[in-house]
Motif scaffolding. Structure first.
Motif, PDB file in Angstrom:
ATOM      1  N   PRO A   1      53.670  46.474  25.144  1.00 34.67           N
ATOM      2  CA  PRO A   1      55.015  46.071  25.559  1.00 34.67           C
ATOM      3  C   PRO A   1      55.965  47.272  25.651  1.00 34.67           C
ATOM      4  O   PRO A   1      55.863  48.206  24.849  1.00 34.67           O
ATOM      5  N   SER A   2      56.875  47.257  26.632  1.00 25.18           N
ATOM      6  CA  SER A   2      57.836  48.358  26.733  1.00 25.18           C
ATOM      7  C   SER A   2      59.239  47.813  27.001  1.00 25.18           C
ATOM      8  O   SER A   2      59.395  46.754  27.616  1.00 25.18           O
ATOM      9  N   VAL A   3      60.240  48.550  26.509  1.00 27.49           N
ATOM     10  CA  VAL A   3      61.632  48.070  26.598  1.00 27.49           C
ATOM     11  C   VAL A   3      62.023  47.928  28.071  1.00 27.49           C
ATOM     12  O   VAL A   3      61.878  48.863  28.854  1.00 27.49           O
ATOM     13  N   HIS A   4      62.525  46.744  28.432  1.00 29.86           N
ATOM     14  CA  HIS A   4      62.708  46.454  29.854  1.00 29.86           C
ATOM     15  C   HIS A   4      64.143  46.156  30.248  1.00 29.86           C
ATOM     16  O   HIS A   4      64.616  46.581  31.280  1.00 29.86           O
TER      17      HIS A   4
ATOM     18  N   TRP B   1      63.356  42.769  17.230  1.00 36.10           N
ATOM     19  CA  TRP B   1      62.085  43.483  17.087  1.00 36.10           C
ATOM     20  C   TRP B   1      61.997  44.304  15.816  1.00 36.10           C
ATOM     21  O   TRP B   1      61.256  45.285  15.753  1.00 36.10           O
ATOM     22  N   GLY B   2      62.768  43.929  14.816  1.00 36.72           N
ATOM     23  CA  GLY B   2      62.688  44.575  13.507  1.00 36.72           C
ATOM     24  C   GLY B   2      63.072  46.049  13.538  1.00 36.72           C
ATOM     25  O   GLY B   2      62.606  46.835  12.713  1.00 36.72           O
ATOM     26  N   LYS B   3      63.928  46.426  14.480  1.00 36.86           N
ATOM     27  CA  LYS B   3      64.411  47.815  14.628  1.00 36.86           C
ATOM     28  C   LYS B   3      63.245  48.795  14.733  1.00 36.86           C
ATOM     29  O   LYS B   3      63.255  49.884  14.168  1.00 36.86           O
ATOM     30  N   LYS B   4      62.216  48.363  15.472  1.00 32.61           N
ATOM     31  CA  LYS B   4      61.045  49.228  15.638  1.00 32.61           C
ATOM     32  C   LYS B   4      60.928  49.718  17.080  1.00 32.61           C
ATOM     33  O   LYS B   4      59.834  49.876  17.608  1.00 32.61           O
ATOM     34  N   LEU B   5      62.078  49.896  17.735  1.00 38.43           N
ATOM     35  CA  LEU B   5      62.052  50.334  19.137  1.00 38.43           C
ATOM     36  C   LEU B   5      62.337  51.827  19.233  1.00 38.43           C
ATOM     37  O   LEU B   5      63.199  52.275  19.981  1.00 38.43           O
ATOM     38  N   GLY B   6      61.608  52.605  18.418  1.00 33.89           N
ATOM     39  CA  GLY B   6      61.827  54.057  18.355  1.00 33.89           C
ATOM     40  C   GLY B   6      61.196  54.812  19.510  1.00 33.89           C
ATOM     41  O   GLY B   6      60.803  54.225  20.523  1.00 33.89           O
ATOM     42  N   GLU B   7      61.081  56.151  19.320  1.00 35.34           N
ATOM     43  CA  GLU B   7      60.580  57.045  20.376  1.00 35.34           C
ATOM     44  C   GLU B   7      59.209  56.620  20.904  1.00 35.34           C
ATOM     45  O   GLU B   7      58.894  56.844  22.061  1.00 35.34           O
ATOM     46  N   THR B   8      58.379  56.033  20.033  1.00 40.24           N
ATOM     47  CA  THR B   8      57.016  55.717  20.484  1.00 40.24           C
ATOM     48  C   THR B   8      56.951  54.420  21.304  1.00 40.24           C
ATOM     49  O   THR B   8      55.914  54.112  21.879  1.00 40.24           O
TER      50      THR B   8
END
Ligand code: FAD
Length: 331
Positions: free
Chosen positions: A266-269, A80-87
């Motif tokens: 989408p959210s981290v699952h 995911w292009g290291k875009k799984l930050g706080e938001t």
């Protein structure tokens, strides 16, 4: 539903009078290693009580994945292009911090497929929850422009990617009140009250599609046209513009309003990566050799699911490998 499994085990332990001691709200901080063998756990309870838990036969790690650990998500992510930050929200509990992976790594464990992180395509934009929606995960999705852009019965990774590509990374699940599986108490398929979902301001209800579009901020002309084409497909059963094989009865929109639109992202699952194990659920070191006394099962492990875990396969993974670990452990 997790409570259902745990309650069943607790009842079994009680019925059989098994000598099992549960330490709740107690965090494992370290593994005790003696003579090259994992021989226990150092832990601390919420009230500060410290425990040294000696384990002559070894330790089974079952601490779950790292979906709620933002630092680890972006350290390892390869999809995911290291875009799984706080938001980026998560469907997981705050306890999914990958502790067991860190403990095992410190004890020399090899890690595998850590970069493969699953996003649930349709989560609540603030909390990440899967349950806060009106309609189902495969009801039609439209963007703010009122257009569909993906076959909603695709794999989770395909859907998540398509959803993230929409303006603001958000989209709407469109459903009909007549088909939204609301029970007699006014709860959706996940047991959440429809009134609470509508009150959240992320879900909209209207008698007509034009009114729905206006309330939700969707292009109304396009939404009407999109739903018209969807209804034609549902009637004919072939020729969906996005290539869906079937309309599915619960997704029909041709019986009139009220209609629902729920804003989603989408959210981290699920984290498919984790510690490397063999078929006996023994943890392996980086060279592929067994770390004596250390076992692992469930989401803390990697190498079971590939890049896109198929829904409903994680609980069997945890239960099956938990059992395998226990059987080998007592040998
Ligand atoms: C909303 C949602 C719906 C899902 N639906 C399904 C489904 O329908 N079917 C399916 O197969 N899978 C489903 N999954 C995935 C599945 O639930 C998980 O993969 C599975 O529960 C993992 O089980 P586990 O026992 O490995 O870890 P978990 O269930 O995550 O349990 C790990 C436990 O370890 C504890 N822990 C963590 N760190 C420490 C520490 N340092 N010390 C002590 N304890 C610690 C945690 O508090 C937690 O209680 C779903 C997941 C979510 C979030």
């Amino acid at each position: 539903s997790g409570v259902g499994y745990v309650d069943t085990f607790l009842q079994y332990i009680k019925d059989k009078n098994l000598p099992v001691q549960l330490l709740l709200s107690t965090k494992a901080n370290d593994l005790i290693i003696k003579d090259g063998r994992v021989a226990g756990v150092m832990a601390q309870a919420k009230n500060g009580t410290k425990y040294v838990l000696n384990a002559a036969d070894g330790v089974i790690l079952t601490t779950g994945g790292f979906g709620a650990n933002v630092k680890m998500r972006n350290e390892y992510d390869e999809l995911w292009g290291k875009k799984l930050g706080e938001t980026t929200p998560t469907t997981n509990l705050p306890s999914a911090t990958g502790d067991g992976i860190s403990l095992a790594k410190k004890a020399g464990a090899g890690l595998t497929q850590m970069g493969w992180i699953q996003l649930f395509p349709a989560g609540d934009p603030t909390t990440g929850a899967t349950s806060f929606k009106l309609g189902e995960n495969s009801c039609i999705y439209v963007n703010k422009n009122g257009k569909r852009y993906v076959n909603e019965s695709e794999r989770r990774d395909v859907l998540a990617k398509a959803n993230l590509a929409q303006e603001g990374g958000v989209f709407y699940v469109i459903s009909s009140a007549k088909r939204a599986l609301v029970d007699k108490d006014g709860r959706n398929a996940y047991g959440v009250k429809v009134a609470d979902i509508l009150k959240s301001g992320k879900s909209y209800k209207a008698d007509t599609l034009e009114e729905l579009a206006q309330k939700a901020g969707i292009n109304g002309k396009n939404l009407v046209e999109t739903v018209k084409r969807w209804n034609e497909f549902c009637k004919k059963g072939t020729g969906d513009e996005m290539g869906r094989p079937t309309c599915m009865d619960d997704h029909r929109l041709d019986e009139g309003g009220p209609y629902y639109a729920t804003l989603m992202t989408p959210s981290v699952h699920h984290t498919m990566g984790g510690v490397t194990i063999n078929k006996k659920a023994q943890v392996l070191n980086e060279a592929g050799n067994v770390i004596p006394g250390l076992y692992a099962a469930g989401e803390v492990t990697g190498g079971i699911h590939g890049t896109n875990r198929v829904g409903c396969n994680a609980v069997p993974d945890a239960l099956v490998f938990g059992r395998i670990a226990a059987l080998n452990f007592v040998k």
